[in-house]
Design an enzyme around this catalytic site. Sequence first.
Site, PDB file in Angstrom:
ATOM      1  N   ASP A  26       0.389  -1.148  -0.189  1.00  0.00           N
ATOM      2  CA  ASP A  26       0.100   0.229   0.133  1.00  0.00           C
ATOM      3  C   ASP A  26       0.420   1.605  -0.145  1.00  0.00           C
ATOM      4  OD1 ASP A  26      -2.988   1.309   0.496  1.00  0.00           O
ATOM      5  OD2 ASP A  26      -2.000   2.082   2.246  1.00  0.00           O
TER       6      ASP A  26
ATOM      7  N   GLU B 222       0.747  -0.508  -5.091  1.00  0.00           N
ATOM      8  CA  GLU B 222       0.055   0.382  -4.998  1.00  0.00           C
ATOM      9  C   GLU B 222       0.671   1.817  -5.835  1.00  0.00           C
ATOM     10  OE1 GLU B 222      -3.124   3.193  -3.743  1.00  0.00           O
ATOM     11  OE2 GLU B 222      -1.775   2.262  -2.550  1.00  0.00           O
TER      12      GLU B 222
END
Length: 734
Positions: free
Chosen positions: A415, A468
């Site tokens: 993330d 991401e």
Amino acid sequence: MDAVSNASYYNPHEVLGGHFAQDDERTVTVRVLRPLASSVDIITEEGGKRVRHVAEHEHNGIFRATVPAIETHDGWGVPDYRVATTYENGETLVEDDPYRYLPTVGDLDMYLFGEGRHERLWEALGARVMRYDDPMGSNDGTSGEQLVGTAFSVWAPNAHAVRVVGNFNGWDGRKHAMRELGSSGIWELFIPGVQAGEIYKYQILNANNEWVMKADPMERSHEIPPATGSIVVESHFDWDDTAWMDHRKRTNPHDGPVSIYEVHAGSWKKGIKNYRELADQLVDYVAKEGFTHVEFMPLAEHPFAGSWGYQVTGYYAIDSRLGGPDDFKYLVEKFHEAGIGVIMDWVPAHFPKDAFALGRFDGTPLYEDPDPTRGEHPDWGTYIFNFGRNEVRNFLVANACFWLDEYHIDALRVDAVSSMLYLDYSRKPGQWHPNIYGGRENLEAIDFLKEANATAYKNNPGIMMIAEESTAYPGITAPTDQGGIGFGLKWNMGWMHDTLQYLHEQPINRKWHHNEITFSMVYAYSEHYVLPISHDEVVYGKGSLFGKMPGDDWQRYAGVRALFAYQWAHPGKKLSFMGNEIAQYGEWDHNGSVDWDALNWKEHRQIQHLVADLNAMYKAHPALWSQDFDPAGFQWLTSDDADHNTLSFVRIGDKGEQLVVVVNFSGEAWEDYQVPLTSGGRWREILTTDDEQYGGSGIHNGEFEADAGAYHSRDWSAKLTIPALGAVFLEPEN
């Protein structure tokens, strides 16, 4: 002695436990700390008999006794002993002594940790249940029973003292002061009798001379929030997915079909209480829908459910809201039995400031960067890791390996990579400082990402590391030995944004936005991409996938069908968030559930059916995935027909397989629409989103012959009917 009696001495083992008398190696002095005891006896075994040695009170709860040493093969040694303690109420306890044990953290562990290279750090730090065969038997001296206890170890280099506290000592840390192991900053203590299930914390006399209570950074389980205690874990799970793991080692998943169902475990379905119940329902559902992988939003321990797991406090602990470690292992194994890979979101970019956790752990910025322009995230109110510190980097790199190894996770989706790459991320001028070369790149974070990826792939063949990342930073998915960051895949945030922006327009206006739907192919091979329609796009007022589509209900359902077909046909791996596959009306609510009641209406069941059929077709046709990252796998047939809002292209497999895809994003069907084709002969339509079984109007093209004659630089073509807001997949029969 006073510091030891108050459990504030950095090396209590120097005083407590058994030590040879200075003038006689055959005599051992045993000191134990038993506050509030009225009397203490030291019990040894001599000549096959138990002998009690009365201990005299020496200072502030410290008792001392002299016992005979034992003869060993190389001299004299400290005997095994137990401690019998009698209190003023007359109660007598016989128990083992933590201070008679050697350190459970070895020199090599400390060296590797200091160098930032301990790839199995979870086997050295944290709370680890251990068992011993001991001449005197179990913890209370019962013969014939194995001795059991827990080794506690924690990194707190700036602490003055550290204690272990829990129910086992009435949360009074005086009896269980830890020792600091040299200059490593690691504190250690083996506590006999402490077993799995015990709740514990560390009581730290920090750099500011304040006693604070902290959860274990290496905890394997945690109390259900808002409680903040760590839990001792001993896994009894017996893995039965050997076939899956062996196949994983031999396979490169990046080259195969990847269709991901993204899930928030706590809100997939109301009424599910734990990971085992989730396994009983979610595994069959994902298999029925035909996805190759399931991706869980973060399941590491997090105190605030509203963070969706993206503010982690326990990086080595599974989220306790749905069960313990063995429960989650059961869920993973059931997915593997069904042939489905498991991906988990991983959040090494930042962590919350909760006082019980990592923040200012020993009174100093330990895990976080001490520079406030680098150590705090202005948007999220969180701390940023000190990626340049060996031990912190090791904590995170080993954590990636931990999930892949201990829990058999098949991929990590990392993330907020963008926030790690740039020093000026979400910062205004004057709020950040350039790196040593004058640039904006966070060099330490970049080095950490390279190391995490390289180590994960080295230790766990067949896994995937997925970024991401939303910027144009080069080489995210390039190998580290070629100067890249080393991820296997990267989320294509540009494709997601442009596609949804295009589809938000009324069909009549889409011709003015045609470049938004074609632009992704300009950079499609700059990285190895995943095409996501993720949770972030269906929350906080953005509306559901169905809600984003313009027009009446029929047009909205058709728009969702066309989007799925386009996504599955476009180069790149696939990801869709739960609820998208049934075209639910409402956006996602983490306190609620997927709107399963929508399946009472056939239109939603029809979308669900289409997704399953798209997945089946996708997996069965290598043309759609075997050359995802090679320009040879895609060719435009027509990319410039903005007036008809229509695209046509061919996907090509690594063995020459071909599928032609035509997508009509306009609000009307095109009859006698001429489609360029790559070969002559007979063709057939293998799927159309306009099929009545999916809720369409029933336009079909069936089988047809290609017509010879140049058209759009192709030697063949065919005139077809392309349905409104629909897509057709065509395959040559030869």
